[in-house]
Design a protein around this motif. Structure first.
Motif, PDB file in Angstrom:
ATOM      1  N   ASN A 168      -4.463  -2.779 -10.701  1.00  0.00           N
ATOM      2  CA  ASN A 168      -3.771  -2.667 -11.994  1.00  0.00           C
ATOM      3  C   ASN A 168      -3.580  -1.210 -12.399  1.00  0.00           C
ATOM      4  N   ALA A 169      -4.589  -0.370 -12.165  1.00  0.00           N
ATOM      5  CA  ALA A 169      -4.470   1.050 -12.490  1.00  0.00           C
ATOM      6  C   ALA A 169      -3.392   1.707 -11.646  1.00  0.00           C
ATOM      7  N   LEU A 170      -3.347   1.385 -10.361  1.00  0.00           N
ATOM      8  CA  LEU A 170      -2.301   1.937  -9.499  1.00  0.00           C
ATOM      9  C   LEU A 170      -0.919   1.497  -9.986  1.00  0.00           C
ATOM     10  N   ALA A 171      -0.794   0.238 -10.384  1.00  0.00           N
ATOM     11  CA  ALA A 171       0.490  -0.289 -10.869  1.00  0.00           C
ATOM     12  C   ALA A 171       0.953   0.472 -12.117  1.00  0.00           C
ATOM     13  N   ARG A 172       0.020   0.841 -12.992  1.00  0.00           N
ATOM     14  CA  ARG A 172       0.395   1.607 -14.194  1.00  0.00           C
ATOM     15  C   ARG A 172       1.022   2.945 -13.833  1.00  0.00           C
ATOM     16  N   TYR A 173       0.695   3.461 -12.655  1.00  0.00           N
ATOM     17  CA  TYR A 173       1.283   4.709 -12.169  1.00  0.00           C
ATOM     18  C   TYR A 173       2.469   4.457 -11.238  1.00  0.00           C
ATOM     19  N   GLY A 174       2.926   3.209 -11.175  1.00  0.00           N
ATOM     20  CA  GLY A 174       4.083   2.874 -10.360  1.00  0.00           C
ATOM     21  C   GLY A 174       3.777   2.789  -8.871  1.00  0.00           C
ATOM     22  N   ASP A 210       2.733   0.605  -5.827  1.00  0.00           N
ATOM     23  CA  ASP A 210       2.637  -0.772  -5.355  1.00  0.00           C
ATOM     24  C   ASP A 210       1.479  -0.884  -4.373  1.00  0.00           C
ATOM     25  N   SER A 211       0.759  -1.996  -4.392  1.00  0.00           N
ATOM     26  CA  SER A 211      -0.380  -2.156  -3.490  1.00  0.00           C
ATOM     27  C   SER A 211      -0.592  -3.617  -3.140  1.00  0.00           C
ATOM     28  N   ASP A 212      -1.286  -3.852  -2.061  1.00  0.00           N
ATOM     29  CA  ASP A 212      -1.735  -5.176  -1.663  1.00  0.00           C
ATOM     30  C   ASP A 212      -3.246  -5.203  -1.843  1.00  0.00           C
TER      31      ASP A 212
END
Length: 91
Positions: free
Chosen positions: A14-20, A22-24
């Motif tokens: 979720n933290a990575l997503a806030r910075y745009g 994308d992750s698995d």
């Protein structure tokens, strides 16, 4: 209230997503066959994802840091006992 390594991974994703970013997030229980197989299974999961999706810019492996001899598996943060975690990065 108990948090798990999976929940730590969820928070990281979720933290990575806030910075745009994308992750698995692999949520397989890599300790199901015992602690000594965890790294073997983790590597197999990483290789599976790489084969399915291509190379990733970074791999992050989140571990509970509870297996060191003579080590306390928690740390006190602001009066709350919190699990120690270890992040293993690779690219």
């Amino acid at each position: 209230y108990t948090l798990t390594v999976k929940q730590a991974g969820d928070s990281l994703q979720n933290a990575l997503a806030r910075y745009g970013i994308d992750s698995d997030h692999d949520t397989d229980n890599n300790e199901a066959s015992g602690y000594n197989q965890a790294y073997v299974l983790s590597l197999a999961s990483m290789e599976k994802y790489t084969q399915e999706n291509g190379e990733y810019a970074m791999y992050i492996d989140v571990h509970r840091d509870a297996y060191a001899k003579n080590s306390v598996p928690t740390v006190n943060i602001d009066g709350e006992e919190t699990a120690k975690v270890m992040l293993v990065f690779g690219g």
